[in-house]
Design a protein around this motif. Sequence first.
Motif, PDB file in Angstrom:
ATOM      1  N   TYR A   5       3.140 -59.782 -47.958  1.00  0.00           N
ATOM      2  CA  TYR A   5       1.820 -59.442 -47.442  1.00  0.00           C
ATOM      3  C   TYR A   5       1.700 -59.859 -45.988  1.00  0.00           C
ATOM      4  CZ  TYR A   5       0.465 -58.519 -52.229  1.00  0.00           C
ATOM      5  OH  TYR A   5       0.385 -57.990 -53.478  1.00  0.00           O
ATOM      6  N   GLU A   7      -1.221 -60.165 -42.721  1.00  0.00           N
ATOM      7  CA  GLU A   7      -2.651 -60.239 -42.440  1.00  0.00           C
ATOM      8  C   GLU A   7      -3.013 -59.272 -41.322  1.00  0.00           C
ATOM      9  OE1 GLU A   7      -6.081 -63.538 -41.330  1.00  0.00           O
ATOM     10  OE2 GLU A   7      -4.054 -64.195 -41.800  1.00  0.00           O
ATOM     11  N   SER A  10      -8.370 -57.804 -39.206  1.00  0.00           N
ATOM     12  CA  SER A  10      -9.636 -58.074 -39.891  1.00  0.00           C
ATOM     13  C   SER A  10      -9.571 -59.321 -40.754  1.00  0.00           C
ATOM     14  CB  SER A  10     -10.004 -56.894 -40.783  1.00  0.00           C
ATOM     15  OG  SER A  10      -9.042 -56.765 -41.825  1.00  0.00           O
ATOM     16  N   ARG A  12      -7.835 -59.346 -43.608  1.00  0.00           N
ATOM     17  CA  ARG A  12      -7.477 -58.877 -44.947  1.00  0.00           C
ATOM     18  C   ARG A  12      -5.962 -58.795 -45.080  1.00  0.00           C
ATOM     19  NH1 ARG A  12     -10.305 -53.818 -48.018  1.00  0.00           N
ATOM     20  NH2 ARG A  12      -9.494 -54.331 -50.048  1.00  0.00           N
ATOM     21  N   TYR A  14      -2.538 -57.150 -46.571  1.00  0.00           N
ATOM     22  CA  TYR A  14      -2.027 -55.862 -47.010  1.00  0.00           C
ATOM     23  C   TYR A  14      -0.553 -56.015 -47.359  1.00  0.00           C
ATOM     24  CZ  TYR A  14      -6.250 -53.630 -45.287  1.00  0.00           C
ATOM     25  OH  TYR A  14      -7.551 -53.258 -45.095  1.00  0.00           O
ATOM     26  N   GLN A  21      -1.026 -51.194 -53.991  1.00  0.00           N
ATOM     27  CA  GLN A  21      -2.168 -51.351 -53.088  1.00  0.00           C
ATOM     28  C   GLN A  21      -2.341 -50.137 -52.184  1.00  0.00           C
ATOM     29  OE1 GLN A  21      -1.796 -54.475 -50.143  1.00  0.00           O
ATOM     30  NE2 GLN A  21      -4.008 -54.803 -50.104  1.00  0.00           N
ATOM     31  N   SER A  41     -11.505 -56.792 -54.032  1.00  0.00           N
ATOM     32  CA  SER A  41     -12.019 -56.610 -52.684  1.00  0.00           C
ATOM     33  C   SER A  41     -13.295 -57.411 -52.424  1.00  0.00           C
ATOM     34  CB  SER A  41     -12.269 -55.128 -52.405  1.00  0.00           C
ATOM     35  OG  SER A  41     -13.265 -54.635 -53.272  1.00  0.00           O
ATOM     36  N   ASN A  42     -13.968 -57.881 -53.457  1.00  0.00           N
ATOM     37  CA  ASN A  42     -15.210 -58.636 -53.248  1.00  0.00           C
ATOM     38  C   ASN A  42     -15.229 -59.947 -54.012  1.00  0.00           C
ATOM     39  OD1 ASN A  42     -16.774 -56.887 -51.492  1.00  0.00           O
ATOM     40  ND2 ASN A  42     -16.563 -55.430 -53.157  1.00  0.00           N
ATOM     41  N   HIS A  44     -14.209 -62.902 -52.689  1.00  0.00           N
ATOM     42  CA  HIS A  44     -14.038 -63.957 -51.694  1.00  0.00           C
ATOM     43  C   HIS A  44     -14.690 -65.278 -52.122  1.00  0.00           C
ATOM     44  CE1 HIS A  44     -13.030 -60.541 -49.091  1.00  0.00           C
ATOM     45  NE2 HIS A  44     -14.121 -59.993 -49.580  1.00  0.00           N
ATOM     46  N   GLU A  89     -22.145 -57.692 -46.075  1.00  0.00           N
ATOM     47  CA  GLU A  89     -21.136 -57.753 -45.015  1.00  0.00           C
ATOM     48  C   GLU A  89     -21.235 -59.071 -44.248  1.00  0.00           C
ATOM     49  OE1 GLU A  89     -19.864 -55.161 -41.107  1.00  0.00           O
ATOM     50  OE2 GLU A  89     -20.913 -54.143 -42.739  1.00  0.00           O
ATOM     51  N   ILE A  92     -19.791 -61.978 -46.324  1.00  0.00           N
ATOM     52  CA  ILE A  92     -18.331 -61.973 -46.315  1.00  0.00           C
ATOM     53  C   ILE A  92     -17.806 -62.432 -44.957  1.00  0.00           C
ATOM     54  CG2 ILE A  92     -16.271 -60.496 -46.457  1.00  0.00           C
ATOM     55  CD1 ILE A  92     -17.808 -58.908 -48.631  1.00  0.00           C
ATOM     56  N   TYR A  96     -15.333 -66.110 -43.612  1.00  0.00           N
ATOM     57  CA  TYR A  96     -14.147 -66.056 -42.781  1.00  0.00           C
ATOM     58  C   TYR A  96     -14.358 -66.638 -41.386  1.00  0.00           C
ATOM     59  CZ  TYR A  96     -11.890 -63.550 -46.486  1.00  0.00           C
ATOM     60  OH  TYR A  96     -11.334 -63.223 -47.702  1.00  0.00           O
TER      61      TYR A  96
END
Length: 101
Positions: A5, A7, A10, A12, A14, A21, A41-42, A44, A89, A92, A96
């Motif tokens: 993965y 980063e 953003s 996130r 990937y 994914q 995805s939500n 956090h 938003e 979240i 971060y």
Amino acid sequence: MAHRYVEAESGRLYAEGLSLQNAPRLVKSAALTGLWEYDFSNCHYTIFEQMCRRLGFICGAIPEYLSAKSAVRREIAAKAGISIAQAKECLIAIIYGASTS
């Protein structure tokens, strides 16, 4: 299948290369037929709360938020004069390290 993965800007994560994914929905559906679907995805605040608890930190506001997310988002949106989507938003972004400006 092992994944690596990276980063994104953003924040996130990937998967690089071949993974579910970034596979088309049809491929995911065929590969996961009969299995549970999880929405990561939500999650956090759930992950953050679990990490804190594991490390012995008490974060009382987070479990309260998790138990009534819709109500909390509606209240924030109403008080700030923004949409519920914008409140979500913002919440979240805060986790971060977004600034309050």
